[in-house]
Scaffold this active site. Structure first.
Site, short mmCIF file in Angstrom:
data_model
loop_
_atom_site.label_atom_id
_atom_site.label_comp_id
_atom_site.label_asym_id
_atom_site.label_seq_id
_atom_site.Cartn_x
_atom_site.Cartn_y
_atom_site.Cartn_z
CD GLU A 226 8.28 -60.61 -83.48
OE1 GLU A 226 9.11 -61.27 -84.13
OE2 GLU A 226 7.48 -59.84 -84.01
CG ASN B 58 14.05 -64.53 -82.92
OD1 ASN B 58 13.76 -64.31 -84.09
ND2 ASN B 58 14.49 -63.61 -82.09
NE ARG C 156 11.90 -64.14 -89.73
CZ ARG C 156 10.64 -64.15 -89.33
NH1 ARG C 156 9.69 -64.57 -90.14
NH2 ARG C 156 10.32 -63.72 -88.15
#
Lengths: 142, 103
Positions: A48, A52, A106
């Protein structure tokens, strides 16, 4: 407390490096003999944070991601940093289902996953300078 | 890391079998493949068989919600089959179990 082991790497902000980053962290953490569930949680959180940095930090343009791992007797701290655009409103970014990129489908769950799968999560960011994620996972021994 | 995808279509039920790791990198490559399959023949129900998925992060959630919205706009439904324990954790955390049946 001083870490018992430490590693630091940097890699290009390419999506193909998402798998690389989580596998490297899992391999480094394996020396603490964590449970498979803890390792899976750690891999998910790393994925994650790196995603990002690629999508939001560098907005899918070229850049460098810096990753550092500090190993303690029963925990690991992972620091993932980019020198990208930074986060305008960290509290908003932490809100589950909030995304600035709905067109990319997303889910907006990145920070919620990191928060839920790790024991602590710290986000430092400055607009135009970049973002640093510091997260720690405590291990129940396998 | 690659993600393998295969399809089975039977009585307007499209089953998608995924094998590998679901992250932002692999999701981008299969999203359009699934969407093309969804419009190539009438589909009333989309089933994602995840027995072969060994890793999934929130990019997988984005893929599932995106396909759910698409099939819902056609008046259809969606279900998830055979997720492993690790996948179940993130599916429940994201509330996917409230949108569709997971078995």
């Amino acid at each position: 407390m001083q870490p018992i082991n430490r590693m630091k790497i940097e890699f290009d902000s390419k999506s193909s490096n998402e798998a690389f980053a989580r596998v490297v962290v899992a391999a480094f953490a394996a020396q603490l003999d964590p449970t498979l569930e803890d390792l899976a949680d750690l891999k998910t959180a790393v994925s994650e944070a790196v995603t990002n940095a690629i999508i939001h930090g560098y907005e899918q343009k070229s850049g460098t991601i810096y990753m550092e791992c500090l190993l303690y007797p029963d925990s690991i701290t992972v620091i993932i940093e980019d020198h990208g655009v930074g986060i305008e409103d960290i509290e908003k970014a932490r809100t589950p289902a909030f995304t600035t990129k709905p067109e990319l489908e997303r889910s907006g769950m990145g920070f919620a996953v990191m928060e839920s799968f790790m024991d602590s999560l710290q986000i430092e960011s400055e607009k135009g300078k970049g973002t640093k994620i510091i997260m720690t996972k405590k291990f129940s021994r396998g | 890391m690659a993600l393998d995808i295969t399809f089975k279509q039977e009585n307007q039920v499209l089953t998608v079998y995924l094998k590998g790791e679901l992250d932002h990198h692999t999701v981008s490559s299969i999203k359009d493949t699934i969407d093309m399959q969804l419009v190539s023949a009438p589909v009333k129900k989309l089933v994602l068989d995840m027995s072969g998925v060994t890793f999934m992060d929130s990019s997988g959630i984005g893929l599932i919600v995106g396909r759910y919205n698409r099939i819902k706009s056609f008046g259809g439904s969606m279900a998830i089959k055979n997720p492993g324990q690790n996948l179940l954790k993130i599916l429940k955390m994201s509330g996917i179990d409230k949108l569709m049946k997971i078995s």
